[in-house]
Write a protein that holds these residues in place. Structure first.
Motif, mmCIF file in Angstrom:
data_model
loop_
_atom_site.group_PDB
_atom_site.id
_atom_site.type_symbol
_atom_site.label_atom_id
_atom_site.label_comp_id
_atom_site.label_asym_id
_atom_site.label_seq_id
_atom_site.Cartn_x
_atom_site.Cartn_y
_atom_site.Cartn_z
ATOM 1 N N PRO A 130 0.805 -1.225 0.000
ATOM 2 C CA PRO A 130 0.000 0.000 0.000
ATOM 3 C C PRO A 130 0.837 1.274 0.000
ATOM 4 O O PRO A 130 0.465 2.265 -0.649
ATOM 5 C CB PRO A 130 -0.823 -0.141 1.283
ATOM 6 N N ALA A 131 1.963 1.274 0.681
ATOM 7 C CA ALA A 131 2.786 2.481 0.772
ATOM 8 C C ALA A 131 3.538 2.795 -0.511
ATOM 9 O O ALA A 131 4.137 3.867 -0.639
ATOM 10 C CB ALA A 131 3.781 2.343 1.929
ATOM 11 N N ALA A 132 3.507 1.884 -1.485
ATOM 12 C CA ALA A 132 4.278 2.076 -2.714
ATOM 13 C C ALA A 132 3.492 2.785 -3.802
ATOM 14 O O ALA A 132 3.993 2.957 -4.918
ATOM 15 C CB ALA A 132 4.762 0.726 -3.244
ATOM 16 N N THR A 133 2.276 3.222 -3.477
ATOM 17 C CA THR A 133 1.416 3.828 -4.494
ATOM 18 C C THR A 133 2.110 4.942 -5.259
ATOM 19 O O THR A 133 2.070 4.990 -6.493
ATOM 20 C CB THR A 133 0.136 4.374 -3.836
ATOM 21 N N ALA A 134 2.747 5.867 -4.541
ATOM 22 C CA ALA A 134 3.360 7.025 -5.198
ATOM 23 C C ALA A 134 4.451 6.614 -6.176
ATOM 24 O O ALA A 134 4.666 7.286 -7.195
ATOM 25 C CB ALA A 134 3.921 7.978 -4.151
ATOM 26 N N SER A 135 5.138 5.501 -5.913
ATOM 27 C CA SER A 135 6.214 5.067 -6.808
ATOM 28 C C SER A 135 5.674 4.456 -8.095
ATOM 29 O O SER A 135 6.400 4.331 -9.084
ATOM 30 C CB SER A 135 7.114 4.048 -6.093
ATOM 31 N N LEU A 136 4.393 4.065 -8.090
ATOM 32 C CA LEU A 136 3.777 3.465 -9.278
ATOM 33 C C LEU A 136 3.208 4.514 -10.218
ATOM 34 O O LEU A 136 3.080 4.281 -11.422
ATOM 35 C CB LEU A 136 2.665 2.501 -8.852
ATOM 36 N N GLN A 137 2.857 5.674 -9.646
ATOM 37 C CA GLN A 137 2.381 6.778 -10.466
ATOM 38 C C GLN A 137 3.570 7.532 -11.040
ATOM 39 O O GLN A 137 4.618 7.653 -10.411
ATOM 40 C CB GLN A 137 1.487 7.698 -9.629
ATOM 41 N N ASN A 142 1.805 24.455 -15.719
ATOM 42 C CA ASN A 142 0.376 24.494 -15.363
ATOM 43 C C ASN A 142 -0.321 23.163 -15.639
ATOM 44 O O ASN A 142 -1.517 23.126 -15.944
ATOM 45 C CB ASN A 142 -0.350 25.613 -16.117
ATOM 46 N N ARG A 143 0.425 22.071 -15.525
ATOM 47 C CA ARG A 143 -0.151 20.750 -15.798
ATOM 48 C C ARG A 143 -0.185 19.931 -14.512
ATOM 49 O O ARG A 143 0.730 19.990 -13.696
ATOM 50 C CB ARG A 143 0.689 19.981 -16.831
ATOM 51 N N MET A 144 -1.273 19.165 -14.343
ATOM 52 C CA MET A 144 -1.350 18.260 -13.209
ATOM 53 C C MET A 144 -1.379 16.815 -13.708
ATOM 54 O O MET A 144 -1.799 16.543 -14.840
ATOM 55 C CB MET A 144 -2.602 18.531 -12.366
ATOM 56 N N MET A 145 -0.911 15.893 -12.885
ATOM 57 C CA MET A 145 -0.882 14.492 -13.278
ATOM 58 C C MET A 145 -2.289 13.901 -13.215
ATOM 59 O O MET A 145 -3.113 14.266 -12.386
ATOM 60 C CB MET A 145 0.070 13.698 -12.379
ATOM 61 N N VAL A 146 -2.555 12.973 -14.146
ATOM 62 C CA VAL A 146 -3.825 12.242 -14.184
ATOM 63 C C VAL A 146 -3.471 10.755 -14.201
ATOM 64 O O VAL A 146 -3.351 10.139 -15.265
ATOM 65 C CB VAL A 146 -4.664 12.618 -15.420
ATOM 66 N N PRO A 147 -3.248 10.148 -13.031
ATOM 67 C CA PRO A 147 -2.800 8.758 -13.002
ATOM 68 C C PRO A 147 -3.822 7.808 -13.631
ATOM 69 O O PRO A 147 -5.008 7.859 -13.309
ATOM 70 C CB PRO A 147 -2.638 8.475 -11.503
ATOM 71 N N ARG A 148 -3.345 6.954 -14.531
ATOM 72 C CA ARG A 148 -4.156 5.907 -15.153
ATOM 73 C C ARG A 148 -3.293 4.658 -15.228
ATOM 74 O O ARG A 148 -2.238 4.660 -15.850
ATOM 75 C CB ARG A 148 -4.599 6.295 -16.566
#
Length: 299
Positions: A47-54, A77-83
């Motif tokens: 669960p703690a590895a989420t940020a490393s997958l995005q 001015n861009r934000m990430m859209v994780p998919r």
């Protein structure tokens, strides 16, 4: 080599992994699951590895978007859209919060023509899929949950003191403790609760792990085509109605392939991927298709 199946499922993510597993339970059906990514890496279970997958091109499509004035402090001015780009899709890179839609939304869809989608009609399927582990830390509406399904749902253990303090503060403020996935959520004052998360024994439960991993993916009638990106649907326009007869896709080595579907193609490539494939196939807003030099087959 000719590729022909009864069903072709495009995208092995939050929906596609479930659909392919369920369809292939019938041994008389042949099913192909086409996924642009591969199997999830080992760290995906943490669960703690989420940020490393995005923002990892192996597991994330790396999409960004312009959030308007909300993005003035961001680079370009861009934000990430994780998919998610792997078996399990975005359920493999999300923060695992198990939050169902509001009953009123389901009922509104049914009232506007989505037959079979009222809350009373979909609730049995939520319960069938769920394996909620018991916990003394949350209030549970037992009639709204299942405990024998494939998808593990649990509360983080040990519970962080700050999380307990937040719920206690909500109660002092007049928001009662309750089950936000049960009938409690319909209270006008809302409810406060610790998260219910898609985890089992401290590990992530993406739809790949819950529904497809193990016996299902080894079935003789299920073919997993990973590392393959679907480019467009193959359309038959000779009849009164447009029919989808197969898909064109590109393998990891760049070779193009065609797969034919005897019965159906299920397009479950995500909120971005599915409309993208439809538009590449000539299905979508005529003006946008013409601007991209794609012939419009169906507006």
């Amino acid at each position: 080599m000719s590729l022909e199946f009864d069903f072709i499922v495009v995208g092995g993510g939050s929906a596609g992994a479930v659909i392919a597993a369920r369809l292939s339970e019938d041994p008389s059906c042949s099913v192909a699951l086409i996924e642009a990514g591969g199997h999830p890496p080992a760290r995906e279970l943490m669960p703690a590895a989420t940020a490393s997958l995005q923002l990892d091109p192996e597991t994330d499509w790396m999409f960004t978007a312009d959030p308007g004035k909300c993005g003035l402090g961001l680079v370009d001015n861009r934000m990430m859209v994780p998919r998610g780009k792997m078996l399990g899709g975005s359920s493999g890179i999300n923060y695992m919060a198990y939050v169902r839609g509001h009953p009123g939304d389901f009922d509104a869809w049914a009232e506007h023509g989505a037959r079979g989608w009222s809350h009373d009609e979909v609730l049995p399927y939520f319960k069938k899929s769920e394996n909620l582990l018991p916990s003394n830390e949350i209030a549970v509406d037992g009639d709204a949950h299942g405990s024998s399904g494939p998808l593990g749902v649990s509360v983080r253990s040990p519970v962080l003191p700050a999380a307990k303090g937040f719920v206690a503060a909500c109660e002092v403020a007049g928001i009662p403790r309750g089950d936000y996935n049960g009938r409690d959520r319909e209270r006008s004052e809302g409810v406060a609760s610790l998260f219910q998360t898609t985890t089992l024994n401290g590990k992530r439960q993406s739809t790949y792990h819950a529904f497809l991993e193990g016996e299902p993916e080894e079935r003789d009638n299920l073919t997993l085509l990973t590392g393959c990106q679907v480019n467009r649907l193959i359309l038959d326009t000779s009849g009164d109605e447009i029919a989808v007869t197969g898909v064109e896709f590109t393998e990891k080595d760049g070779r193009g392939k065609v797969a034919a579907a005897r019965k159906e193609v299920i397009l479950s490539a995500g909120a971005v991927g599915s409309p993208h494939i439809l538009m590449l196939s000539g299905i979508g807003p005529r003006r946008e298709l013409e601007n991209a030099d794609v012939p419009c087959v169906h507006e």
